[in-house]
Scaffold this motif. Structure first.
Motif, PDB file in Angstrom:
ATOM      1  N   LEU A  53       0.965  -1.263   0.079  1.00  0.00           N
ATOM      2  CA  LEU A  53       0.052   0.084   0.160  1.00  0.00           C
ATOM      3  C   LEU A  53       0.806   1.358  -0.177  1.00  0.00           C
ATOM      4  O   LEU A  53       0.364   2.276  -0.619  1.00  0.00           O
ATOM      5  CB  LEU A  53      -1.063  -0.002   1.259  1.00  0.00           C
ATOM      6  N   LYS A  54       1.974   1.261   0.466  1.00  0.00           N
ATOM      7  CA  LYS A  54       3.042   2.317   0.540  1.00  0.00           C
ATOM      8  C   LYS A  54       3.449   2.760  -0.808  1.00  0.00           C
ATOM      9  O   LYS A  54       3.380   3.939  -1.244  1.00  0.00           O
ATOM     10  CB  LYS A  54       4.184   2.110   1.474  1.00  0.00           C
ATOM     11  N   LEU A  55       3.747   1.793  -1.485  1.00  0.00           N
ATOM     12  CA  LEU A  55       4.076   1.850  -3.005  1.00  0.00           C
ATOM     13  C   LEU A  55       2.813   2.566  -3.977  1.00  0.00           C
ATOM     14  O   LEU A  55       3.310   3.387  -4.546  1.00  0.00           O
ATOM     15  CB  LEU A  55       4.520   0.662  -3.645  1.00  0.00           C
ATOM     16  N   VAL A  56       1.694   1.785  -3.645  1.00  0.00           N
ATOM     17  CA  VAL A  56       0.534   2.417  -4.482  1.00  0.00           C
ATOM     18  C   VAL A  56       0.519   3.920  -3.827  1.00  0.00           C
ATOM     19  O   VAL A  56       0.180   4.932  -4.887  1.00  0.00           O
ATOM     20  CB  VAL A  56      -0.815   1.438  -3.961  1.00  0.00           C
ATOM     21  N   MET A  57       0.251   4.304  -2.620  1.00  0.00           N
ATOM     22  CA  MET A  57       0.012   5.656  -2.310  1.00  0.00           C
ATOM     23  C   MET A  57       1.188   6.511  -2.841  1.00  0.00           C
ATOM     24  O   MET A  57       1.076   7.770  -3.298  1.00  0.00           O
ATOM     25  CB  MET A  57      -0.070   5.781  -0.795  1.00  0.00           C
ATOM     26  N   LYS A  59       3.107   6.269  -5.577  1.00  0.00           N
ATOM     27  CA  LYS A  59       2.734   6.377  -6.897  1.00  0.00           C
ATOM     28  C   LYS A  59       1.700   7.357  -7.097  1.00  0.00           C
ATOM     29  O   LYS A  59       1.859   8.393  -8.161  1.00  0.00           O
ATOM     30  CB  LYS A  59       2.542   4.916  -7.651  1.00  0.00           C
ATOM     31  N   LEU A  60       0.806   7.500  -6.534  1.00  0.00           N
ATOM     32  CA  LEU A  60      -0.512   8.211  -6.646  1.00  0.00           C
ATOM     33  C   LEU A  60      -0.085   9.535  -6.379  1.00  0.00           C
ATOM     34  O   LEU A  60      -0.506  10.475  -6.864  1.00  0.00           O
ATOM     35  CB  LEU A  60      -1.776   7.847  -5.858  1.00  0.00           C
ATOM     36  N   ILE A  61       0.649   9.755  -5.301  1.00  0.00           N
ATOM     37  CA  ILE A  61       1.156  11.029  -5.037  1.00  0.00           C
ATOM     38  C   ILE A  61       2.200  11.560  -5.773  1.00  0.00           C
ATOM     39  O   ILE A  61       2.191  12.809  -6.145  1.00  0.00           O
ATOM     40  CB  ILE A  61       1.650  10.842  -3.381  1.00  0.00           C
ATOM     41  N   ALA A  62       2.951  10.819  -6.553  1.00  0.00           N
ATOM     42  CA  ALA A  62       4.022  11.176  -7.443  1.00  0.00           C
ATOM     43  C   ALA A  62       3.215  11.666  -8.737  1.00  0.00           C
ATOM     44  O   ALA A  62       3.592  12.580  -9.616  1.00  0.00           O
ATOM     45  CB  ALA A  62       4.899   9.957  -7.918  1.00  0.00           C
ATOM     46  N   ASP A  63       2.146  11.123  -8.957  1.00  0.00           N
ATOM     47  CA  ASP A  63       1.046  11.500 -10.194  1.00  0.00           C
ATOM     48  C   ASP A  63       0.651  12.841 -10.143  1.00  0.00           C
ATOM     49  O   ASP A  63       0.548  13.683 -10.879  1.00  0.00           O
ATOM     50  CB  ASP A  63      -0.015  10.301 -10.661  1.00  0.00           C
ATOM     51  N   ASP A 119      12.326  13.998  -4.548  1.00  0.00           N
ATOM     52  CA  ASP A 119      13.258  13.412  -5.348  1.00  0.00           C
ATOM     53  C   ASP A 119      13.628  11.792  -5.315  1.00  0.00           C
ATOM     54  O   ASP A 119      13.509  10.903  -5.864  1.00  0.00           O
ATOM     55  CB  ASP A 119      14.453  14.183  -5.735  1.00  0.00           C
ATOM     56  N   GLU A 120      13.650  11.671  -3.599  1.00  0.00           N
ATOM     57  CA  GLU A 120      13.858  10.287  -3.491  1.00  0.00           C
ATOM     58  C   GLU A 120      12.885   9.409  -3.685  1.00  0.00           C
ATOM     59  O   GLU A 120      13.014   8.218  -3.790  1.00  0.00           O
ATOM     60  CB  GLU A 120      14.481  10.332  -1.942  1.00  0.00           C
ATOM     61  N   GLY A 121      11.751   9.782  -3.437  1.00  0.00           N
ATOM     62  CA  GLY A 121      10.516   9.067  -3.543  1.00  0.00           C
ATOM     63  C   GLY A 121       9.953   8.740  -5.027  1.00  0.00           C
ATOM     64  O   GLY A 121       9.997   7.453  -5.392  1.00  0.00           O
ATOM     65  N   ARG A 122      10.674   9.718  -5.923  1.00  0.00           N
ATOM     66  CA  ARG A 122      10.351   9.388  -7.478  1.00  0.00           C
ATOM     67  C   ARG A 122      11.457   8.237  -7.891  1.00  0.00           C
ATOM     68  O   ARG A 122      11.197   7.335  -8.707  1.00  0.00           O
ATOM     69  CB  ARG A 122      10.648  10.636  -8.391  1.00  0.00           C
ATOM     70  N   ALA A 123      12.728   8.476  -7.177  1.00  0.00           N
ATOM     71  CA  ALA A 123      13.821   7.480  -7.559  1.00  0.00           C
ATOM     72  C   ALA A 123      13.287   6.142  -6.896  1.00  0.00           C
ATOM     73  O   ALA A 123      13.578   5.018  -7.651  1.00  0.00           O
ATOM     74  CB  ALA A 123      15.127   8.046  -6.922  1.00  0.00           C
ATOM     75  N   HIS A 124      12.705   6.136  -5.845  1.00  0.00           N
ATOM     76  CA  HIS A 124      12.313   4.911  -5.358  1.00  0.00           C
ATOM     77  C   HIS A 124      11.514   3.976  -6.203  1.00  0.00           C
ATOM     78  O   HIS A 124      11.226   2.882  -6.468  1.00  0.00           O
ATOM     79  CB  HIS A 124      11.904   4.984  -4.013  1.00  0.00           C
ATOM     80  N   ALA A 130       8.323  -2.242 -11.781  1.00  0.00           N
ATOM     81  CA  ALA A 130       7.935  -3.340 -12.098  1.00  0.00           C
ATOM     82  C   ALA A 130       6.749  -3.942 -11.025  1.00  0.00           C
ATOM     83  O   ALA A 130       5.739  -4.225 -11.396  1.00  0.00           O
ATOM     84  CB  ALA A 130       8.812  -4.465 -12.383  1.00  0.00           C
ATOM     85  N   ILE A 131       7.207  -3.720  -9.788  1.00  0.00           N
ATOM     86  CA  ILE A 131       6.491  -3.925  -8.956  1.00  0.00           C
ATOM     87  C   ILE A 131       5.131  -2.986  -8.775  1.00  0.00           C
ATOM     88  O   ILE A 131       3.850  -3.513  -8.499  1.00  0.00           O
ATOM     89  CB  ILE A 131       7.099  -3.795  -7.300  1.00  0.00           C
ATOM     90  N   VAL A 132       5.324  -1.682  -9.008  1.00  0.00           N
ATOM     91  CA  VAL A 132       4.317  -0.916  -8.845  1.00  0.00           C
ATOM     92  C   VAL A 132       3.383  -1.276 -10.111  1.00  0.00           C
ATOM     93  O   VAL A 132       2.144  -1.142  -9.825  1.00  0.00           O
ATOM     94  CB  VAL A 132       4.945   0.624  -9.145  1.00  0.00           C
ATOM     95  N   ASP A 133       4.007  -1.465 -11.410  1.00  0.00           N
ATOM     96  CA  ASP A 133       2.946  -1.843 -12.389  1.00  0.00           C
ATOM     97  C   ASP A 133       2.071  -2.997 -12.115  1.00  0.00           C
ATOM     98  O   ASP A 133       1.046  -3.018 -12.392  1.00  0.00           O
ATOM     99  CB  ASP A 133       3.760  -2.171 -13.802  1.00  0.00           C
TER     100      ASP A 133
END
Length: 197
Positions: A53-57, A59-63, A119-124, A130-133
């Motif tokens: 869920l951390k990765l999903v959130m 990604k949505l915040i990065a969008d 920036d660190e979040g986007r790099a992560h 692949a996992i996010v997708d």
């Protein structure tokens, strides 16, 4: 703070996705999300494991910069109302992402905290693309399943109404006139539905 490129380097630890427990339709943190997948006889499996869920959130915040309520509604929309993380899961996860340096609080009007990816979040995210997708493909699959289920659009709309009411009515500036106005709107919609042929 630095993070390893391996997904398991920061996703381990206690459950963070609001696994369902107790009564159907309620998660273990007081929310009302439906996870949509059964995990075998006599039970359900979680939609997200560990720190997914951390990765999903993230990604949505990065969008687009978002606050907690935005994230709940967006995830619920992606699943066609099939799953909505509870506030008791989303807000602590936001705090964790902030402490990890993966998101940053932005200036916003009102009391709601809005976050953007650092920036660190986007790099992560790039390191774990692949996992996010795969996670978003899972959300889409839940959404497709919900759309095939009778009454899914109604459940989505009811969930949206519930979230809006909860969010609007907890504000300190809500007065009795506002409460009457909200009740009148709901009564009006109920009457229109009753007259449908």
């Amino acid at each position: 703070m630095r993070f390893g490129t391996e997904y398991g380097a920061w996703t381990g630890g206690p459950r963070g996705d609001g696994e369902q427990r107790g009564r159907p339709g309620h998660d273990g943190h007081g929310g009302h999300g439906r996870h949509g997948h059964r995990g075998g006889p006599g039970g359900r499996r979680r939609l997200f494991d560990g720190g997914e869920l951390k990765l999903v959130m993230l990604k949505l915040i990065a969008d687009a910069p978002r606050h907690g309520y935005d994230l709940i509604r967006e995830i619920e929309g992606l699943t066609g109302g099939g799953y909505a993380p509870s506030p008791g899961v989303v807000y602590p996860t936001l705090s964790m992402l902030d402490e990890m340096g993966l998101i940053e609080e932005q200036q916003s009007e009102g009391a709601k905290k809005r976050f953007a990816a650092s920036d660190e979040g986007r790099a992560h995210l790039a390191e774990n693309s692949a996992i996010v997708d795969a996670l978003f493909a899972r959300l889409a699959a839940v959404g497709a399943e919900s759309e095939r289920t009778d009454g899914a659009p109604i459940r989505r709309a009811m969930g949206n109404l519930r979230q809006v009411l909860q969010h609007r009515l907890i504000r300190e500036d809500v007065n009795e006139d506002t409460l009457h106005d909200v009740a009148a709107l709901i009564d009006e919609v109920a009457q229109k539905i009753e007259r449908l042929k």
